[in-house]
Design an enzyme around this catalytic site. Structure first.
Site, mmCIF file in Angstrom:
data_model
loop_
_atom_site.group_PDB
_atom_site.id
_atom_site.type_symbol
_atom_site.label_atom_id
_atom_site.label_comp_id
_atom_site.label_asym_id
_atom_site.label_seq_id
_atom_site.Cartn_x
_atom_site.Cartn_y
_atom_site.Cartn_z
ATOM 1 N N GLU A 292 1.884 7.439 -5.287
ATOM 2 C CA GLU A 292 0.699 6.590 -4.509
ATOM 3 C C GLU A 292 -0.154 6.653 -5.436
ATOM 4 O O GLU A 292 -0.720 7.617 -6.188
ATOM 5 C CB GLU A 292 0.282 7.823 -3.403
ATOM 6 C CG GLU A 292 -0.653 7.160 -2.287
ATOM 7 C CD GLU A 292 -1.887 7.426 -2.445
ATOM 8 O OE1 GLU A 292 -2.504 6.766 -2.914
ATOM 9 O OE2 GLU A 292 -2.056 8.766 -2.500
ATOM 10 N N CYS A 326 -8.586 7.551 -2.451
ATOM 11 C CA CYS A 326 -7.878 6.495 -2.542
ATOM 12 C C CYS A 326 -7.728 5.604 -1.172
ATOM 13 O O CYS A 326 -7.558 4.207 -1.383
ATOM 14 C CB CYS A 326 -6.414 6.928 -3.037
ATOM 15 S SG CYS A 326 -5.558 8.031 -2.012
#
Length: 542
Positions: A292, A326
């Site tokens: 990720e 993020c």
């Protein structure tokens, strides 16, 4: 011991509120004072050994960089090799331990964090990573607890997923750990991610070499203390402090490398993928690559959006934890009919945000993680000041004399493809573009094509047709899509997290699918009465 064991049904850990006078606030204040009042010596954990090299690096709070919290011992390539050997030595006993025994270990870890270690782990996250009390609570308490409890439940579901059997046979599937070791490479911004990446693989019977970000080592050390107390055997999770290239040189050339669980930058992940591809002939098996990475996450307001709701989503989405998520909102699209009211409300709200150290619970905004990050974000802000197509609506100041503080900053651009509209900044900077209220569909196309990333995004609207249009047109623009909410705050078991495109492999942390990446299935067919002749009936004469 025989039985089809049922694990405790997982329930999301309640978020404590830390209100004045509450027991949790008193405990956390005490833990902060205790941590600040001493310097600790942090070893690497390899096999059953605490490894100290004598070559140390200093740890300081990002919001008070003159204060020393402790030092950690730096390793080199030899320590990575020893960690791999320790993992492989522990592999046989660990993978052959009955699954319910592995489950019990991680359920105990969850209860340790929920109880006696809650304040200590939250305090370590607040001091080492400059998170306020609420941001620490939802991360280093609730989310890591949820990961551990829900992953145990997902593990039992996986093992329970078995094939049908025809007459005269028994079919079954064995979910084997990967053949080799797993490398967990974890980021600074979430203690929960740092804990989940090694434990999700270990839970499925794998052994792990774990390299945290240097800026998260202070809380990683507490996690390792918890794992050891919970009963994780020596060598199952090995914690090393080396630089990335050094770790990669050893790990990605090792024949027993079986997989990587990664959260970090897109550039690093792409280089790792390239390296693994170039070394593919060296490995015993094709490694699992789970990652990720970055995001350039969006909020789109429709002309029917409510101003107060939208401003709250923008401010929380962009500036909680200084935009160092993020999933943080870093670009917003505001319709022309709402812009005058949104502009006033945004300026008013952002000016109310208090900034300072985490120990003062009245501060909404704290410091960014380190000087390198500070300088990078400051350079983006200076670039905005030099760009004739952009202006700073509010914020824009920064100061690193005491801590790495950057004011929450909102940029307004006339160019929807401007630098700060496209590039991931990873700080408290949001860029906003005002679009023609009658060009909603065209704006959705713009949102979809502006960034290489596809992690999170949100639509805010009171028009169900507009919501449906955005949901459809932006289906590949975000792996986590929010309707009438900010694009952050995914909860384990509720909103499995991850994105595609440049944002990663979308293997959804907080879902069963992620754990499936850490097993290799073996199908077993057992025939009860075995045929004794080769002939089939169709071969017989008429």
């Amino acid at each position: 011991m025989n039985g089809f064991f049922k694990v405790p049904v997982p329930v999301n850990e309640p978020i404590l509120n830390y209100a004045p006078g509450s027991a949790e606030r008193i405990d956390l204040k005490a833990a902060l004072a205790s941590a600040r009042g001493k310097q600790i010596d942090i070893p690497m954990y390899i096999g059953g050994e605490e490894v100290r090299t004598g070559k140390t690096s200093r740890i300081a709070p990002p919001h008070d960089h003159q204060h020393t919290l402790g030092h950690f011992h730096l390793g080199d390539a030899s320590h990575v090799k020893v960690a791999i050997d320790a993992a492989l030595a522990a592999k046989n006993n660990w993978e052959n331990l009955p699954w319910e025994q592995r489950a019990a270990i991680f359920l105990k870890a969850a209860d340790l964090i929920a109880g006696p270690y809650r304040a200590k782990l939250n305090a370590a996250t607040m001091l080492g990573q400059s998170k306020n009390a609420f941001q620490a609570e939802i991360d280093s308490a609730c989310e890591i607890i949820d990961f551990l409890r829900f992953n145990v439940a997902f593990m039992s579901q996986i093992y329970n997923d078995q094939p049908q059997s025809g007459k005269g046979m028994w079919n079954r599937i064995e979910y084997r750990p990967l053949e080799g070791f797993v490398f967990a490479l974890t980021p600074f911004n979430f203690t929960a991610i740092a804990g989940n990446l090694p434990t999700s693989a270990a839970m499925m019977g794998n052994v792990v070499v774990w390299k945290p970000a240097n800026t998260q080592i202070y809380s990683a050390n507490v996690l390792m203390e918890i794992f050891k107390e919970a009963g994780v055997p020596d060598g199952v999770i090995n914690l090393v402090y080396v630089d990335g290239p050094t770790a990669g040189e050893v790990i990605f050339n090792h024949p027993d490398f079986a997989g990587i669980h990664f959260t970090g930058s897109t550039g690093v992940f792409q280089n790792i993928w390239k390296t693994i591809g170039g070394n593919i002939h060296k490995y015993k098996t094709y490694p699992r690559i789970v990652g990720e990475t970055g995001g350039k996450d969006f909020i789109v307001m429709h002309k029917t959006a409510k101003v107060d709701e939208s401003v709250t989503a923008i401010v929380r989405g962009a500036f909680e934890y200084q935009g160092q998520k993020c999933s943080a909102a870093s670009r917003a699209y505001v319709p022309s009919n709402l812009w005058p009211a949104v502009k006033v409300k945004l300026i008013e709200t952002v000016k109310l945000l208090k900034m300072g150290p985490t120990e003062d619970f009245s501060n909404f905004v704290n410091a960014v993680i380190d000087e390198r990050s500070f300088d990078k974000i400051a350079n983006y802000i200076e670039g905005v000041k030099q760009d004739s197509e952009t202006e700073i609506l509010v914020g824009g100041s920064y100061d690193k004399s005491k801590g790495y503080f950057i004011e929450p900053t909102i940029v307004v651009t006339q160019n929807p493809k401007s630098t700060t509209m496209c590039e991931e900044i990873f700080g408290p900077v949001l860029t906003l573009f005002v679009y023609d209220e009658n060009k909603f569909e065209e704006t959705l196309d713009l949102v979809n094509t502006t960034s290489e990333y596809a992690l999170t995004g949100a639509i805010i609207s009171q028009d169900r047709y507009a919501i449906e249009l955005a949901t459809s047109k932006l289906r590949n623009a975000a792996g986590n899509f929010y309707i009438n909410d900010k694009p952050t705050g995914a909860v384990v078991g509720q909103q499995p997290f991850g994105g595609a495109r440049g944002s990663g492999t979308n293997d959804k942390a907080g879902a069963m699918v992620n754990l499936l990446r850490w097993v290799s299935m073996r199908t077993i067919k057992e025939t009860f009465v075995t045929p004794t002749r080769y002939e089939y009936p169709f071969l017989s004469a008429e």
